[in-house]
Structure formats: C-alpha cells, structure tokens
Write a protein that holds these residues in place. Sequence first.
Motif, mmCIF file in Angstrom:
data_model
loop_
_atom_site.group_PDB
_atom_site.id
_atom_site.type_symbol
_atom_site.label_atom_id
_atom_site.label_comp_id
_atom_site.label_asym_id
_atom_site.label_seq_id
_atom_site.Cartn_x
_atom_site.Cartn_y
_atom_site.Cartn_z
ATOM 1 N N GLU A 25 54.097 47.812 48.741
ATOM 2 C CA GLU A 25 52.791 48.427 48.546
ATOM 3 C C GLU A 25 52.906 49.589 47.569
ATOM 4 O OE1 GLU A 25 50.840 49.485 52.156
ATOM 5 O OE2 GLU A 25 50.281 47.403 52.578
ATOM 6 N N THR A 26 52.055 49.601 46.571
ATOM 7 C CA THR A 26 52.080 50.646 45.558
ATOM 8 C C THR A 26 50.804 50.583 44.749
ATOM 9 O OG1 THR A 26 53.369 51.586 43.729
ATOM 10 C CG2 THR A 26 53.210 49.191 43.827
ATOM 11 N N SER A 27 50.480 51.662 44.050
ATOM 12 C CA SER A 27 49.400 51.615 43.076
ATOM 13 C C SER A 27 49.842 50.720 41.928
ATOM 14 C CB SER A 27 49.083 53.020 42.555
ATOM 15 O OG SER A 27 48.185 52.949 41.460
ATOM 16 N N LEU A 28 48.971 49.853 41.470
ATOM 17 C CA LEU A 28 49.329 48.918 40.411
ATOM 18 C C LEU A 28 49.098 49.509 39.025
ATOM 19 C CD1 LEU A 28 47.963 45.647 42.039
ATOM 20 C CD2 LEU A 28 50.216 46.706 42.252
ATOM 21 N N LYS A 29 48.700 50.775 38.979
ATOM 22 C CA LYS A 29 48.581 51.527 37.730
ATOM 23 C C LYS A 29 49.477 52.756 37.818
ATOM 24 C CE LYS A 29 45.366 49.232 35.388
ATOM 25 N NZ LYS A 29 45.608 48.665 34.042
ATOM 26 N N GLY A 30 50.292 53.001 36.794
ATOM 27 C CA GLY A 30 51.167 54.164 36.775
ATOM 28 C C GLY A 30 50.898 55.026 35.559
ATOM 29 N N THR A 31 51.493 56.205 35.563
ATOM 30 C CA THR A 31 51.330 57.153 34.456
ATOM 31 C C THR A 31 52.691 57.573 33.944
ATOM 32 O OG1 THR A 31 49.275 58.002 35.434
ATOM 33 C CG2 THR A 31 50.329 59.361 33.751
ATOM 34 N N LYS A 32 52.886 57.453 32.661
ATOM 35 C CA LYS A 32 54.156 57.820 32.043
ATOM 36 C C LYS A 32 54.508 59.272 32.356
ATOM 37 C CE LYS A 32 56.395 57.755 27.480
ATOM 38 N NZ LYS A 32 56.178 57.426 26.042
ATOM 39 N N GLY A 33 55.740 59.504 32.826
ATOM 40 C CA GLY A 33 56.220 60.851 33.102
ATOM 41 C C GLY A 33 55.883 61.375 34.477
ATOM 42 N N SER A 150 44.466 42.058 33.761
ATOM 43 C CA SER A 150 43.363 42.618 34.548
ATOM 44 C C SER A 150 42.654 41.476 35.271
ATOM 45 C CB SER A 150 42.374 43.382 33.664
ATOM 46 O OG SER A 150 41.757 42.504 32.731
ATOM 47 N N PHE A 151 41.998 41.838 36.377
ATOM 48 C CA PHE A 151 41.310 40.856 37.212
ATOM 49 C C PHE A 151 39.913 41.379 37.514
ATOM 50 C CE2 PHE A 151 45.826 40.770 37.983
ATOM 51 C CZ PHE A 151 46.150 39.423 37.919
ATOM 52 N N LYS A 152 38.924 40.536 37.292
ATOM 53 C CA LYS A 152 37.541 40.922 37.517
ATOM 54 C C LYS A 152 36.947 40.110 38.663
ATOM 55 C CE LYS A 152 37.455 43.747 33.997
ATOM 56 N NZ LYS A 152 37.380 45.225 34.208
ATOM 57 N N ASN A 153 36.154 40.764 39.498
ATOM 58 C CA ASN A 153 35.491 40.067 40.587
ATOM 59 C C ASN A 153 34.577 38.972 40.040
ATOM 60 O OD1 ASN A 153 34.980 39.664 43.319
ATOM 61 N ND2 ASN A 153 33.173 40.989 43.301
ATOM 62 N N LYS A 154 34.599 37.814 40.701
ATOM 63 C CA LYS A 154 33.814 36.639 40.335
ATOM 64 C C LYS A 154 34.351 35.945 39.077
ATOM 65 C CE LYS A 154 30.943 37.899 43.627
ATOM 66 N NZ LYS A 154 30.918 37.241 44.951
ATOM 67 N N LYS A 155 35.525 36.362 38.572
ATOM 68 C CA LYS A 155 36.153 35.731 37.425
ATOM 69 C C LYS A 155 37.457 35.059 37.869
ATOM 70 C CE LYS A 155 33.120 37.276 34.418
ATOM 71 N NZ LYS A 155 32.182 36.371 33.690
ATOM 72 N N GLU A 156 37.767 33.939 37.252
ATOM 73 C CA GLU A 156 38.900 33.135 37.696
ATOM 74 C C GLU A 156 40.230 33.881 37.576
ATOM 75 O OE1 GLU A 156 39.530 28.534 37.245
ATOM 76 O OE2 GLU A 156 40.366 29.521 35.457
ATOM 77 N N VAL A 157 41.056 33.735 38.618
ATOM 78 C CA VAL A 157 42.416 34.273 38.653
ATOM 79 C C VAL A 157 43.388 33.099 38.575
ATOM 80 C CG1 VAL A 157 44.144 35.411 40.119
ATOM 81 C CG2 VAL A 157 41.811 36.321 39.985
ATOM 82 N N GLU A 198 36.123 36.872 45.613
ATOM 83 C CA GLU A 198 34.774 37.179 46.097
ATOM 84 C C GLU A 198 34.571 38.667 46.375
ATOM 85 O OE1 GLU A 198 32.337 35.039 46.282
ATOM 86 O OE2 GLU A 198 33.576 33.338 45.644
ATOM 87 N N TRP A 199 35.654 39.451 46.376
ATOM 88 C CA TRP A 199 35.557 40.874 46.658
ATOM 89 C C TRP A 199 36.427 41.654 45.682
ATOM 90 C CZ3 TRP A 199 36.699 37.240 50.482
ATOM 91 C CH2 TRP A 199 35.693 37.026 51.418
ATOM 92 N N LYS A 200 36.103 42.911 45.491
ATOM 93 C CA LYS A 200 36.957 43.832 44.752
ATOM 94 C C LYS A 200 38.022 44.382 45.689
ATOM 95 C CE LYS A 200 33.393 45.334 41.470
ATOM 96 N NZ LYS A 200 32.669 46.502 40.905
ATOM 97 N N MET A 227 53.534 39.083 46.489
ATOM 98 C CA MET A 227 53.157 39.955 45.374
ATOM 99 C C MET A 227 51.712 40.390 45.591
ATOM 100 S SD MET A 227 50.807 38.192 43.273
ATOM 101 C CE MET A 227 51.088 38.501 41.538
ATOM 102 N N SER A 228 51.251 41.349 44.785
ATOM 103 C CA SER A 228 49.890 41.818 44.938
ATOM 104 C C SER A 228 49.253 42.038 43.570
ATOM 105 C CB SER A 228 49.837 43.118 45.753
ATOM 106 O OG SER A 228 50.572 44.140 45.114
#
Length: 232
Positions: A25-33, A150-157, A198-200, A227-228
């Motif tokens: 479990e982790t944030s899937l966005k990180g920040t350099k430094g 990136s993944f958008k709700n209601k868009k194919e994964v 179907e959900w964010k 994976m997540s």
Amino acid sequence: MKKLLSTLFTLFIVLSVSAHAVFIETSLKGTKGEPHALKIVYGEPNEHELVSKWWWYKEGMQINLTLIKPDGSTSTLATTAQGDHLSATFVPDQDGVYHVSLKRDTERKEGAKTQYQINAIATIHVGHSTLGNTASHLANELFVFTGQTSFKNKKEVSLTLFQKGIPTANTAVQIIAPSGWVKWLETDAQGVIKFIPEWKGKYYAEVSRREKVEGQSFEEYSRTSSMSFAVN
C-alpha cells in the motif's frame, strides 16, 4: 442467451469479501526529493491483520523490497515491523516510473508438497516522465502489469498477466474495487484483461497460479501476486 448470461455472471460476479493476500500500500504518485512511504499489509484491502498473526511472517524476520528506478537500476529497501504492517521508505531522485517489488518463498514445512510464493508490486509515478514504465523491469515470477499511465472512471482499463516474463492466457484475475466489490476476469490469448471501472479510487488486482515442478523436494509452486492502480 442463457449460456451468455451464465458466462457473464461467472466472470462478473459481485462478492462481499475477497481472499487474504499480501499488498503493498502506497500513494501511486511521488515527488522527487521527498520521502515516499510504503506499507506491506496482509489481509484484505483496508482490513489488515496484525503482523503477529501473519502465517508467513516470523517475529524478527527481515523482509526486503526491491526498488526499481526509472533508469532500470535497483536497490534494496529494508522493512520495519509495525502493529499491522511492515513499513519502508525511499526518496525518488529522478522523474519517471518506479516499481517496488516483493518476492518471497514462504517457510515450507518438512514433507510439504507445495511451496508457496508471495509476490506484490507497487508502481509509483514521479513527475510527468514515462521512463521505466515497462514490464521488463520486473523480475517477479508472477505479476500483473499495465502500460497505462492514468486511469479514468468509465474508461477502459487494460492489464496484462505475466508469468516468468511471458503473457499468460486463460487465468482468472480478481479485481477489487474501492467499495470492496470484486470482479473476476479471465485473461485472453495475449494474457490481457479489460474492464470499465465504475468508481473512482484505488483498485487492486490479485491472481494466483499453481505450477508443477520437477527436481525439487516439493511437487508444485503456488504463487500469488497483487498490484494496485488509481482511477480518477
């Protein structure tokens, strides 16, 4: 029509709970430094068992994670046991896609015919670069991968299952939605599953496979992997 409905029901059945598994479990966005925190948890998403109850973890055991940087270089992250998880951190030093990987054979009782193996993957995006977003950076023997950034709700994964580096067909993959709802999908001939969220929120993909082996003191490997990914 009945056969079609039966097939759809089998593949898209909604369940209230999922099997226990190991997740990073982790944030899937990180920040350099900036330090990036990771948790290894066992149980179900958002329902974690205490470390002392994990059948595969012994007190004081060191679990290492492999950090794969966008340029393909690797390093080892040591974990620290907390109440209901193992923790680790790293500091991104370049933009791109980082992968954090766990691969571990569990302790096998003498005479047991099955060797269990735990796999888990986390993918962290830093900045806007897609450098490192490749399945070839992952050495796990079983994992689910996506080339999407990136993944958008209601868009194919689209997700691909790999075993020993090869896309794997005709295998059931469990998708766990943020609500706890579960969908089972079977990989096609190219090892791919596709669905429309179907959900964010954060989704998990979980899979298990058994493999007969020869020349070992056991008869088969039983591998699990998770994976997540985040849907916006």
